[in-house]
Design an enzyme around this catalytic site. Structure first.
Site, PDB file in Angstrom:
ATOM      1  N   LYS A  51       0.797  -1.226   0.000  1.00 30.24           N
ATOM      2  CA  LYS A  51       0.000   0.000   0.000  1.00 30.24           C
ATOM      3  C   LYS A  51       0.836   1.285   0.000  1.00 30.24           C
ATOM      4  CE  LYS A  51      -4.478  -1.042   0.088  1.00 30.24           C
ATOM      5  NZ  LYS A  51      -5.476  -0.431  -0.812  1.00 30.24           N
ATOM      6  N   SER A 305       0.487  -9.975  -0.811  1.00 32.03           N
ATOM      7  CA  SER A 305       0.248  -8.532  -0.728  1.00 32.03           C
ATOM      8  C   SER A 305       0.414  -7.927   0.650  1.00 32.03           C
ATOM      9  CB  SER A 305      -1.155  -8.205  -1.254  1.00 32.03           C
ATOM     10  OG  SER A 305      -2.141  -8.872  -0.483  1.00 32.03           O
TER      11      SER A 305
END
Length: 504
Positions: A51, A305
């Site tokens: 992110k 992720s």
């Protein structure tokens, strides 16, 4: 527009904060699947997720006037940490609005990274509304979690790195999807340079934002989403991300909670790292793709992720991973209520490792047993076992895919034994090996009636059994002799107040 995204990705400013994360081989998983599996390790980023790439890229491109006023976001997860770190590195005041229900570990992480945290509301919607109000009052710049070109471009650098790191033949890249920023960035870049590489989105079955939108031909608002994979628990795919993804994504795979948990374990087995549920989506989808399409000898990439996992969730993940890998069957079996029937049932299931056994006497005629059994040959072995038990006149209910049973019922089997007389209760420990439970029951034999039984394999070297046995006073000496000869460590719990309150 696609060419413009390519230029944005190639010039994205991310490496002041992000690392060029490694593309690691997964030898154990590769051997099992018959393909070369590679993992893109975004869990190794400074905030343990991808992110920060998009957040830093967008904030770094802001004009000086906007920088001077500061930025704001609403998030209860990884985006909050990305914005906090990006703001700190650029010397900009970053405000992070989080729901009051956000776990302390995530609040502390955002603060530690330099974010000014504001706690408001009991959920994301209330936090986002308050963030919007603060943005308008103070002239702050909104940093969205996924639905902005500069965010998408920042996340797209993950795809750029994959192609640099693996320039050879590549069959497919598997990307987790929530709002779609990572998938949009990766798909745009990969399809421009390597259109032969398949880009496959992976979503939870209970949060299919992209899948539902593609099926409807437009963005749809889901009435509710599951929260287990909270990093992708989004009710609607982004407007810009959907525009990009519908052009470039090749397929969408949906996976369930058990399959996600199995993916977490697979990653741990190869890397000794623990992913958050959303972080293991891609591996879960990759495995399902191989199973459904019979792919062999191909190079496959999964994007890990994120790894912002709450420690308290690990027990649940470990429990569900066995079912997700088809290594455990969960059954409800009815057996006759008479001395020796319990032992006969254990003989009927053979030398399989028992992962769990729950039983409490409630009816003089029949008993209902909740049992977990280890499998070595997946679904077919489970189906054969169920058929074999039914052929021996055991009524069997397969609970392996029953969510209520796996989450709640397995911990609630039991209750007060109102018809039980002369019950004594014990905790036993014995070496954990296949057949150990059956051997224990054989030693107990037909001499005494079992009125309660709980066993759970915790992966330790010793199995732990909690058992109630009906011992009439006139047989007390014979039972004590049995305890001496059985040879296992035990502690009597008949006088335990917890037993008296809930089970006696």
């Amino acid at each position: 527009m696609t060419q413009a995204y390519l230029e944005r990705i190639l010039t994205a400013c991310v490496y002041d904060v992000a690392i060029n994360s490694p593309l690691d081989a997964a030898p154990a998983l590769s051997a099992r699947l018959g393909n070369q599996v590679l993992m893109k390790r975004e869990d190794l980023q400074p905030v343990f997720s991808f992110k920060l790439r998009g957040a830093y890229n967008m904030i770094s491109l802001l004009p000086e006037e906007a920088r001077a006023k500061g930025v704001i976001c609403a998030s209860a997860g990884n985006h909050a940490q990305g914005v906090a770190l990006a703001s700190k590195r650029l010397g900009i005041k970053g405000t992070i609005v989080m729901p009051r229900t956000t776990p302390a570990i995530k609040v502390d992480a955002a603060r530690r990274l330099g974010g000014r945290v504001v706690l408001h509301g009991d959920g994301y919607d209330e936090a986002a509304a308050h963030a919007t109000k603060l943005m308008e009052e103070r002239g702050l710049t909104w940093i969205p979690p996924y639905d902005a070109p500069d965010i998408i471009a920042g996340q797209g650098t993950v795809g750029m790195e994959i192609l640099h790191q693996h320039p050879r033949k590549l069959h497919a890249i598997f990307v987790p999807v929530g709002g779609g920023g990572l998938a949009a960035g990766v798909a745009t870049y990969v399809k421009q340079l390597r259109p032969d590489v398949r880009v496959i989105a992976v979503e939870p079955e209970d949060a299919p934002t992209l899948h539902s939108a593609l099926k409807a031909g437009k963005r749809v608002q889901l009435e509710q989403v599951g929260l287990f994979a909270d990093g992708v628990a989004v009710r609607q795919i982004g407007k810009e991300t959907f525009r990009v993804l519908r052009k470039h994504i090749d397929d969408v795979i949906l996976v369930n909670t058990d399959e996600i948990c199995a993916g977490i374990r697979d990653i741990f087995d190869d890397t000794r790292s623990v992913m958050e549920p959303a972080g293991a989506l891609a591996v879960a989808g990759l495995k399902k793709y191989v199973e459904e399409h019979g792919v062999e000898g191909e190079n496959l990439v999964a994007i890990n992720s994120g790894a912002n996992m709450n420690f308290s969730r690990l027990g649940h993940v470990a429990e569900r991973a066995e079912v997700g890998e088809h290594r455990e069957a969960v059954l409800a079996v009815t057996i006759p209520e008479r001395p020796g029937s319990f032992r006969q049932f254990c003989q009927a299931i053979g030398k399989r490792s028992v992962t769990e056994f729950n039983y409490r006497f409630s009816d003089p005629q029949q008993a209902h047993v909740f049992v977990g059994l280890a499998l070595s040959d997946g679904i077919q072995e489970k189906d054969d076992l169920v058929a074999d038990l039914r052929s021996k006149d055991y009524p069997v209910l397969d609970l392996t895919e029953n969510e209520m049973a796996k989450v709640h019922l397995r911990h609630m089997v039991g209750g007060h034994g109102h018809l039980v007389e002369h019950e004594r209760v014990f905790r036993f420990e014995f070496p954990e090996r296949p057949g150990a439970l059956t051997q224990f029951l054989n030693r107990l034999g037909r001499r005494f009636n079992i009125s309660m039984f709980h066993y759970r394999n915790h992966g330790a070297a010793y199995g732990r059994v909690f058992v109630g046995i009906q011992v009439p006073p006139e047989h007390g000496e014979r039972f004590d002799a049995f305890l001496d000869e059985v040879g296992y460590q035990y502690v009597e719990e008949t006088g335990n107040p917890a037993y008296e309150l809930f089970l006696s």
